[in-house]
Design an enzyme around this catalytic site. Structure first.
Site, PDB file in Angstrom:
ATOM      1  N   GLY A  11       0.825  -1.222   0.000  1.00 47.28           N
ATOM      2  CA  GLY A  11       0.000   0.000   0.000  1.00 47.28           C
ATOM      3  C   GLY A  11       0.847   1.256   0.000  1.00 47.28           C
ATOM      4  O   GLY A  11       1.751   1.400  -0.826  1.00 47.28           O
ATOM      5  N   GLU A  12       0.593   2.153   0.964  1.00 42.98           N
ATOM      6  CA  GLU A  12       1.325   3.434   0.980  1.00 42.98           C
ATOM      7  C   GLU A  12       2.800   3.248   1.296  1.00 42.98           C
ATOM      8  O   GLU A  12       3.581   4.205   1.269  1.00 42.98           O
ATOM      9  CB  GLU A  12       0.683   4.402   1.978  1.00 42.98           C
ATOM     10  CG  GLU A  12       0.757   3.904   3.391  1.00 42.98           C
ATOM     11  CD  GLU A  12       0.284   4.944   4.409  1.00 42.98           C
ATOM     12  OE1 GLU A  12       0.427   6.136   4.154  1.00 42.98           O
ATOM     13  OE2 GLU A  12      -0.231   4.524   5.455  1.00 42.98           O
ATOM     14  N   ASP A  36      -4.550  -2.941  -8.735  1.00 38.63           N
ATOM     15  CA  ASP A  36      -4.748  -3.336 -10.133  1.00 38.63           C
ATOM     16  C   ASP A  36      -3.981  -2.400 -11.069  1.00 38.63           C
ATOM     17  O   ASP A  36      -3.431  -2.829 -12.087  1.00 38.63           O
ATOM     18  CB  ASP A  36      -6.240  -3.283 -10.496  1.00 38.63           C
ATOM     19  CG  ASP A  36      -7.052  -4.178  -9.582  1.00 38.63           C
ATOM     20  OD1 ASP A  36      -6.632  -5.316  -9.356  1.00 38.63           O
ATOM     21  OD2 ASP A  36      -8.093  -3.714  -9.071  1.00 38.63           O
ATOM     22  N   GLY A  96       4.755   1.113  -0.434  1.00 42.52           N
ATOM     23  CA  GLY A  96       5.469   0.678  -1.629  1.00 42.52           C
ATOM     24  C   GLY A  96       5.348  -0.803  -1.938  1.00 42.52           C
ATOM     25  O   GLY A  96       4.374  -1.463  -1.547  1.00 42.52           O
TER      26      GLY A  96
END
Ligand code: AMP
Length: 308
Positions: A207-208, A238, A210
């Site tokens: 996610g945030e 996606d 990486g």
């Protein structure tokens, strides 16, 4: 330049974040993957299914982006797959409010004849039996098969998931799913266990924070670009996969070194996706904007330490 086949949902989504709420808008894994891959001007086909309620303008949007939709079946009397989710305040976690399979329940994917020799196949998050069916239809052995999946399939179709995982080159999976699939907390150990299941390359999305790329004993890490505002994370995974697959299809270089660049492209495109609701940001994204952000990415991660 290679051809790319994508299988995944083309859907209606209804999304709620701390910044607002949407009615039914365009969504689906194949949609996000296709829009990201369209940045590379490669010959791309989407394989999916929608109902008679799916607006022609959404299909036109895909064809305007040069995505071949001959493999998107329209079941006139059926309803399109619908997913609804609500994000928590941290934007990292979400609750699924509704999943209505509708026409997806009996989805029998059909790869168009002209794409059966595609070099790259992107198996988007779907039932593993559907992913297997797409692989079985390829007339030549693809150079690169990439698979995305989620905890839902681990809960309800684990054996079938293992069967398809055996046949792919790359798996993209998020950290929690990697832990669930392997029973290991350490992502390094989890990646090693997933290698042993089949894929030579394992991409773990955080996610945030990486994404990590594992291959044998090599590891590469790409951070996510720190953004001032994350509006809606739907489709970021996606979009990452679409950027990754699109870059590989364009370059036809499947080495670890080139895959690092594919991860950077994936992260860069995902950083745009989250800036607006649904597919809105990806619909109008320009090459110049992508180029500029790639430069920012380089600056973010470059340093110059002299080693003795
Ligand atoms: P992501 O945020 O990357 O997990 O992807 C979100 C997209 O996945 C949405 O546009 C949904 O339409 C789609 N989606 C949600 N649940 C499923 C599911 N069970 N199977 C396939 N696609 C799904």
């Amino acid at each position: 330049m290679g051809k790319l086949v994508i299988v995944g949902t083309v859907a209606f989504d209804a999304i709620e974040t701390p910044f607002g709420k949407t009615d039914k808008i365009l969504g689906g894994a194949a949609t996000f993957i296709g829009l990201a891959a369209s940045q590379f001007n490669i010959d791309t086909a989407a394989v999916s299914v929608v109902g008679g309620d799916f607006p022609q303008e959404y299909l036109d949007l895909l064809t305007d982006k040069n995505i071949n939709i001959d493999g998107v079946e329209i079941i006139k009397e059926g309803k399109t797959f619908f997913w609804s989710g609500k994000y928590h305040n941290d934007m990292n976690s979400r609750d699924t409010l509704a999943t209505e399979l509708n026409v997806l329940a009996d989805f029998d994917p059909k790869v168009p004849e002209a794409y059966k020799d595609a070099e790259v196949v992107m198996l988007g998050n779907l039932h593993p039996i559907v992913q297997t069916s797409v692989l079985n239809q390829m007339s030549e052995s693809p150079k690169m098969v990439i698979l995305d999946t989620m905890n839902f399939w681990m809960d309800c179709a684990l054996d079938e998931l293992h069967d398809v995982i055996k046949r792919v080159d790359v798996i993209t999976i998020n950290d929690e799913e990697a832990r669930q699939l392997t029973g290991e907390y350490s992502l390094v150990v989890a990646a090693r266990k997933i290698h042993a299941m089949g894929p030579q390359y394992v991409v773990i999305k955080k996610g945030e924070h990486g994404a990590l790329l594992f291959h044998d004993d090599n590891v590469f890490y790409a951070p996510a670009l720190p953004l001032e505002e994350v509006f809606d994370p739907t489709g970021a995974g996606d979009t990452f996969a679409g950027g990754f697959a699109g870059y590989l299809a364009k370059t036809e270089d499947y080495s670890f070194e080139n895959m690092k660049n594919a991860v950077i492209y994936g992260s860069t495109l995902a950083s745009f996706c989250v800036e607006k609701f649904g597919t809105e940001r990806m619909q109008n994204l320009t090459k110049d904007e992508v180029e500029y952000r790639l430069k920012e990415f380089k600056q973010l991660t470059s340093f110059n330490i002299e080693l003795s």
